[in-house]
Design a protein around this motif. Structure first.
Motif, mmCIF file in Angstrom:
data_model
loop_
_atom_site.group_PDB
_atom_site.id
_atom_site.type_symbol
_atom_site.label_atom_id
_atom_site.label_comp_id
_atom_site.label_asym_id
_atom_site.label_seq_id
_atom_site.Cartn_x
_atom_site.Cartn_y
_atom_site.Cartn_z
ATOM 1 N N ARG A 120 -33.439 10.609 13.130
ATOM 2 C CA ARG A 120 -34.480 9.716 12.604
ATOM 3 C C ARG A 120 -33.930 8.759 11.551
ATOM 4 N NH1 ARG A 120 -37.597 14.477 12.587
ATOM 5 N NH2 ARG A 120 -39.240 14.451 14.171
ATOM 6 N N VAL A 121 -33.223 9.327 10.574
ATOM 7 C CA VAL A 121 -32.744 8.512 9.464
ATOM 8 C C VAL A 121 -31.654 7.545 9.930
ATOM 9 C CG1 VAL A 121 -31.710 8.545 7.167
ATOM 10 C CG2 VAL A 121 -33.369 10.296 7.803
ATOM 11 N N THR A 122 -30.742 8.035 10.765
ATOM 12 C CA THR A 122 -29.673 7.174 11.252
ATOM 13 C C THR A 122 -30.242 6.015 12.068
ATOM 14 O OG1 THR A 122 -28.139 9.044 11.322
ATOM 15 C CG2 THR A 122 -27.536 7.091 12.590
ATOM 16 N N LYS A 123 -31.154 6.304 12.956
ATOM 17 C CA LYS A 123 -31.766 5.250 13.776
ATOM 18 C C LYS A 123 -32.456 4.203 12.906
ATOM 19 C CE LYS A 123 -35.163 4.540 17.485
ATOM 20 N NZ LYS A 123 -36.150 5.212 18.384
ATOM 21 N N ALA A 124 -33.163 4.665 11.883
ATOM 22 C CA ALA A 124 -33.908 3.744 11.024
ATOM 23 C C ALA A 124 -32.996 2.855 10.185
ATOM 24 C CB ALA A 124 -34.842 4.540 10.117
ATOM 25 N N LEU A 125 -31.857 3.392 9.744
ATOM 26 C CA LEU A 125 -30.980 2.636 8.848
ATOM 27 C C LEU A 125 -29.819 1.950 9.561
ATOM 28 C CD1 LEU A 125 -30.780 4.912 5.665
ATOM 29 C CD2 LEU A 125 -32.506 3.236 6.344
ATOM 30 N N LEU A 126 -29.650 2.212 10.836
ATOM 31 C CA LEU A 126 -28.526 1.635 11.568
ATOM 32 C C LEU A 126 -28.511 0.108 11.545
ATOM 33 C CD1 LEU A 126 -25.975 2.381 13.057
ATOM 34 C CD2 LEU A 126 -27.307 2.567 15.170
ATOM 35 N N PRO A 127 -29.651 -0.574 11.681
ATOM 36 C CA PRO A 127 -29.588 -2.051 11.607
ATOM 37 C C PRO A 127 -28.987 -2.534 10.287
ATOM 38 C CG PRO A 127 -31.677 -1.363 12.539
ATOM 39 C CD PRO A 127 -31.006 -0.110 12.055
ATOM 40 N N ALA A 128 -29.341 -1.915 9.180
ATOM 41 C CA ALA A 128 -28.789 -2.313 7.887
ATOM 42 C C ALA A 128 -27.310 -1.963 7.788
ATOM 43 C CB ALA A 128 -29.564 -1.640 6.754
ATOM 44 N N LEU A 129 -26.915 -0.823 8.339
ATOM 45 C CA LEU A 129 -25.508 -0.433 8.333
ATOM 46 C C LEU A 129 -24.668 -1.398 9.157
ATOM 47 C CD1 LEU A 129 -26.184 3.366 8.732
ATOM 48 C CD2 LEU A 129 -24.860 2.385 6.849
ATOM 49 N N ARG A 130 -25.195 -1.828 10.294
ATOM 50 C CA ARG A 130 -24.507 -2.841 11.094
ATOM 51 C C ARG A 130 -24.382 -4.152 10.323
ATOM 52 N NH1 ARG A 130 -28.013 -1.111 16.315
ATOM 53 N NH2 ARG A 130 -26.343 -0.225 17.634
ATOM 54 N N ALA A 131 -25.479 -4.549 9.685
ATOM 55 C CA ALA A 131 -25.514 -5.824 8.969
ATOM 56 C C ALA A 131 -24.555 -5.844 7.790
ATOM 57 C CB ALA A 131 -26.938 -6.111 8.491
ATOM 58 N N SER A 132 -24.221 -4.675 7.245
ATOM 59 C CA SER A 132 -23.298 -4.626 6.113
ATOM 60 C C SER A 132 -21.904 -5.109 6.493
ATOM 61 C CB SER A 132 -23.210 -3.204 5.560
ATOM 62 O OG SER A 132 -22.432 -2.372 6.422
ATOM 63 N N GLY A 133 -21.570 -5.005 7.777
ATOM 64 C CA GLY A 133 -20.246 -5.407 8.238
ATOM 65 C C GLY A 133 -19.191 -4.343 8.068
ATOM 66 N N ALA A 134 -19.519 -3.272 7.355
ATOM 67 C CA ALA A 134 -18.576 -2.166 7.139
ATOM 68 C C ALA A 134 -19.374 -0.923 6.777
ATOM 69 C CB ALA A 134 -17.571 -2.496 6.047
ATOM 70 N N GLY A 135 -20.186 -0.466 7.707
ATOM 71 C CA GLY A 135 -21.072 0.656 7.447
ATOM 72 C C GLY A 135 -20.409 2.004 7.689
ATOM 73 N N ASP A 136 -20.899 3.001 6.983
ATOM 74 C CA ASP A 136 -20.421 4.371 7.148
ATOM 75 C C ASP A 136 -21.602 5.306 7.343
ATOM 76 O OD1 ASP A 136 -17.665 3.878 6.768
ATOM 77 O OD2 ASP A 136 -17.918 3.897 4.602
ATOM 78 N N VAL A 137 -21.545 6.124 8.383
ATOM 79 C CA VAL A 137 -22.521 7.189 8.591
ATOM 80 C C VAL A 137 -21.783 8.514 8.447
ATOM 81 C CG1 VAL A 137 -24.164 8.267 10.163
ATOM 82 C CG2 VAL A 137 -23.893 5.781 10.162
ATOM 83 N N VAL A 138 -22.174 9.296 7.459
ATOM 84 C CA VAL A 138 -21.572 10.610 7.240
ATOM 85 C C VAL A 138 -22.573 11.668 7.678
ATOM 86 C CG1 VAL A 138 -20.621 12.221 5.551
ATOM 87 C CG2 VAL A 138 -20.243 9.751 5.278
ATOM 88 N N LEU A 139 -22.142 12.571 8.538
ATOM 89 C CA LEU A 139 -22.976 13.691 8.964
ATOM 90 C C LEU A 139 -22.430 14.954 8.329
ATOM 91 C CD1 LEU A 139 -22.679 11.597 11.563
ATOM 92 C CD2 LEU A 139 -24.263 13.230 12.555
ATOM 93 N N MET A 140 -23.303 15.679 7.631
ATOM 94 C CA MET A 140 -22.886 16.934 7.025
ATOM 95 C C MET A 140 -23.030 18.039 8.066
ATOM 96 S SD MET A 140 -21.460 18.054 4.351
ATOM 97 C CE MET A 140 -21.733 16.594 3.320
ATOM 98 N N GLY A 141 -21.911 18.362 8.694
ATOM 99 C CA GLY A 141 -21.896 19.418 9.688
ATOM 100 C C GLY A 141 -21.597 20.754 9.038
ATOM 101 N N SER A 142 -20.845 21.575 9.724
ATOM 102 C CA SER A 142 -20.495 22.901 9.223
ATOM 103 C C SER A 142 -19.461 23.491 10.168
ATOM 104 C CB SER A 142 -21.737 23.802 9.194
ATOM 105 O OG SER A 142 -21.386 25.158 8.955
ATOM 106 N N THR A 143 -18.670 24.434 9.657
ATOM 107 C CA THR A 143 -17.817 25.177 10.579
ATOM 108 C C THR A 143 -18.677 25.948 11.582
ATOM 109 O OG1 THR A 143 -17.675 26.966 8.941
ATOM 110 C CG2 THR A 143 -15.867 25.384 9.001
#
Length: 256
Positions: A120-143
């Motif tokens: 949900r959050v990634t989809k909503a903010l992806l347009p802004a991340l693309r527009a930044s020209g150098a976006g980063d999406v960090v996912l907090m996973g786990s072992t």
């Protein structure tokens, strides 16, 4: 040659970072670390009182957010003029039951928060991340998203979902100026994770009993900060981080 952003006194200067689940634990530590590194930090979580206190201390902005509520996510997106970094930290484990005794409400909660909330959050903010020209999406996973273990199916299944989500987005966005980074911590001692999972303070303490120097939230925040301050042509696909006392998911050295 691309600039070595990590060499700058304030590598995040001018960049806006949104951190979900920022009211405690790894999320709070990440918000604090990124603010110290010069990022403008938007702290997002359900517990606005805790967020407001932390935001005031680090000079960030607090936004109430429930990642399981689409209207809440949409309101966050609408309130942001710019996003350079999204740290999808909101998540958690909510039981330790075997599959034969599965509480499906707990399973639903695990997927809603860890997987669907991240989407949900990634989809909503992806347009802004693309527009930044150098976006980063960090996912907090786990072992737990890489290795399964008894009594952890609801959490390991959800974190396996986060892991494959990271891999899929990296494939889908390879032609775009957005990096996908997965941080996969092992044993991290925070004030709430084990307590939320077991529902009992004594049981939660047993998880870390005898372990010399388990990771703490600041250790994971350090990994996040390092990954997103690499030159933008460098993608840290997956960073697995454990305490030295934990050689593998089932191999933990306990003293005494």
């Amino acid at each position: 040659m691309p600039a070595e952003t990590s060499a700058l006194p304030f590598p995040g200067h001018g960049r806006v970072a949104v951190v979900t689940g920022a009211s405690s634990g790894i999320g709070a530590a990440t918000a604090e670390r990124l603010a110290a590194d010069g990022f403008t930090v938007v702290l997002a979580a359900r517990r606005l009182d805790r967020l407001t206190e932390l935001a005031a201390r680090i000079g960030g902005r607090a936004v109430e957010l429930d990642v399981t509520d689409q209207a809440s996510v949409d309101a966050l997106a609408a309130s942001l003029d710019r996003v350079d970094v999204l740290v999808n930290n909101a998540g958690g484990a909510f039981d330790a039951a075997p599959v034969a005794e599965a509480d499906l409400d707990s399973w639903t909660r695990a997927f809603e928060v860890n997987v669907l909330g991240t989407v949900r959050v990634t989809k909503a903010l992806l347009p802004a991340l693309r527009a930044s020209g150098a976006g980063d999406v960090v996912l907090m996973g786990s072992t737990a998203g890489l290795v399964s273990y008894e009594g952890g199916a609801s959490y390991t299944a959800a974190k396996h979902g986060v892991h494959t989500l990271a891999e899929t987005m990296r494939l889908e966005l390879v032609a775009e100026p957005v990096r996908i980074v997965e941080i996969a911590p092992g044993m991290v001692r925070t004030e709430e994770f084990a307590l939320n999972r077991t529902g009992d303070a004594a049981k939660a303490a047993k998880v870390y009993e005898g372990v010399r120097e388990p990771l703490v939230a600041a250790d994971v925040a350090d990994c996040v900060a390092w990954a997103i301050t690499r030159p933008h042509h460098v993608n840290v696909d997956l960073l697995v981080v454990r305490p030295r006392a934990q050689a593998a998911q089932h191999k933990v050295h306990r003293e005494g």
